[in-house]
Design an enzyme around this catalytic site. Sequence first.
Site, mmCIF file in Angstrom:
data_model
loop_
_atom_site.group_PDB
_atom_site.id
_atom_site.type_symbol
_atom_site.label_atom_id
_atom_site.label_comp_id
_atom_site.label_asym_id
_atom_site.label_seq_id
_atom_site.Cartn_x
_atom_site.Cartn_y
_atom_site.Cartn_z
ATOM 1 N N CYS A 1 18.847 -14.442 -32.558
ATOM 2 C CA CYS A 1 18.229 -15.089 -31.640
ATOM 3 C C CYS A 1 17.983 -14.826 -30.082
ATOM 4 C CB CYS A 1 18.794 -16.524 -31.225
ATOM 5 S SG CYS A 1 20.181 -16.666 -29.874
ATOM 6 N N ASP B 1 14.621 -28.708 -38.370
ATOM 7 C CA ASP B 1 15.846 -29.256 -39.008
ATOM 8 C C ASP B 1 16.056 -30.383 -37.877
ATOM 9 O OD1 ASP B 1 15.941 -27.662 -41.238
ATOM 10 O OD2 ASP B 1 16.435 -25.907 -40.443
ATOM 11 N N GLY C 1 22.097 -30.770 -30.703
ATOM 12 C CA GLY C 1 21.114 -29.910 -30.134
ATOM 13 C C GLY C 1 20.042 -29.255 -30.761
ATOM 14 N N MET C 2 19.343 -29.317 -30.101
ATOM 15 C CA MET C 2 17.217 -28.606 -30.388
ATOM 16 C C MET C 2 16.356 -27.857 -30.646
ATOM 17 S SD MET C 2 16.187 -33.053 -29.334
ATOM 18 C CE MET C 2 14.322 -32.657 -31.329
ATOM 19 N N SER C 3 16.755 -26.952 -31.342
ATOM 20 C CA SER C 3 15.889 -25.456 -31.228
ATOM 21 C C SER C 3 14.274 -25.824 -30.874
ATOM 22 C CB SER C 3 16.704 -24.432 -32.156
ATOM 23 O OG SER C 3 16.009 -25.244 -33.625
ATOM 24 N N GLY C 4 13.815 -26.588 -31.676
ATOM 25 C CA GLY C 4 12.708 -26.970 -31.746
ATOM 26 C C GLY C 4 12.045 -26.270 -32.472
ATOM 27 N N GLY C 5 12.844 -26.401 -33.941
ATOM 28 C CA GLY C 5 12.248 -25.884 -34.892
ATOM 29 C C GLY C 5 12.683 -27.333 -36.329
ATOM 30 N N CYS D 1 28.670 -18.250 -32.080
ATOM 31 C CA CYS D 1 27.807 -19.055 -30.983
ATOM 32 C C CYS D 1 28.392 -20.247 -31.984
ATOM 33 C CB CYS D 1 26.612 -18.692 -31.222
ATOM 34 S SG CYS D 1 25.669 -20.104 -30.724
ATOM 35 N N GLY E 1 21.134 -29.758 -36.754
ATOM 36 C CA GLY E 1 20.281 -29.594 -38.177
ATOM 37 C C GLY E 1 21.177 -29.133 -39.235
#
Length: 356
Positions: A199, A14, A8-12, A103, A127
């Site tokens: 978020c 970590d 799971g990639m949030s763009g952050g 979540c 992350g």
Amino acid sequence: MKKKVLVGMSGGVDSSVAAYLLKEQGYEVIGVTMQIWQDDEEFIEKEGGCCSLSAVADARRVANKIGIPFYVMNFKDAFKRNVIDYFVDEYMEGRTPNPCIACNKFIKFSSFLDKAMAIGIDYVATGHYAIIEKHNDRYIIKKSEDDKKDQTYALYNLTQFQLERTLMPCGQYKKSKIREIAKEIGLRVHNKKDSEEICFIPDNDHGRYIKNRFPNKVREGNFVDKQGNILGTHKGIVYYTIGQRKGLGIAFGKPMYVVDINPFRNEVVLGDLEDLLNTKLIAKDTNYIPFDTLKEPMEVEAKIRYSQTPSKAIITPIEDGRVRVNFHEKQRAITKGQSVVFYKDDLLIGGGIIEK
């Protein structure tokens, strides 16, 4: 054959480094950003949030840089049902929810994991700063190497089934080292600011968010003291939380705090700091990590909010899977709807939602 992992990639930084570390460890890594925004306008507005247009662009850029496939998966219905609707309902009932815990429970380690398994993926990864280990036949969660960034508070709901299929590679590192790794491998997100807001509410004004969506449900009412005497008018109970002092919009000549919220009478009860101090609570919807059920009283360290240092307490099982928590010292602003989470040193024992 390489094990497959959906990250799971949030763009952050970590989750970006988590994807890189897993690839280095020999996994077949696929990057995914979860689409949880509810409409296109909202998506564009949330520039900088973990579910904004820029976040997807950052995640895609990282995936390209480290050489993994990248997709956006739609979870917006599940997110609305399990996180947003719950969030609004809790505030309307005078409680203070924790949307990140919801979540994690219903989206990241449930819907996301289900989707991964349905397409033949072995693991999901995030992350998060936490350590998952297997002891004998049981998976456990331990605090991360970075005390300041530890995220175990929000992970107490994980089941054995989920833990067996979840990887959290960042837990073994300090945040500074994660940023260092990101810089070394040329990721532009190496110095990206940590996301601290809810978020789906980037300005953090949850009262306004609820009012905009349900204008007929949010009504003015009375501030009252503990005896029921009217002290003034409030904007709507969704704007307030236990322990709040600022933003009451009225001056009393001395510090006054929100000590209770009565949704049935649409009242916000104000009192002194002393009224916020308590040593007892009851929690529901409990989950335990090292064992299935709590069978007898247990000495733990417990905390009632994410950023708090745990305090010594005794937890005792009561009816319907609930737990009674008795702290050795008074706690400030025990808040219905928030989670109480239990530890033994660095071992996460479990937790539940504060009921009263």
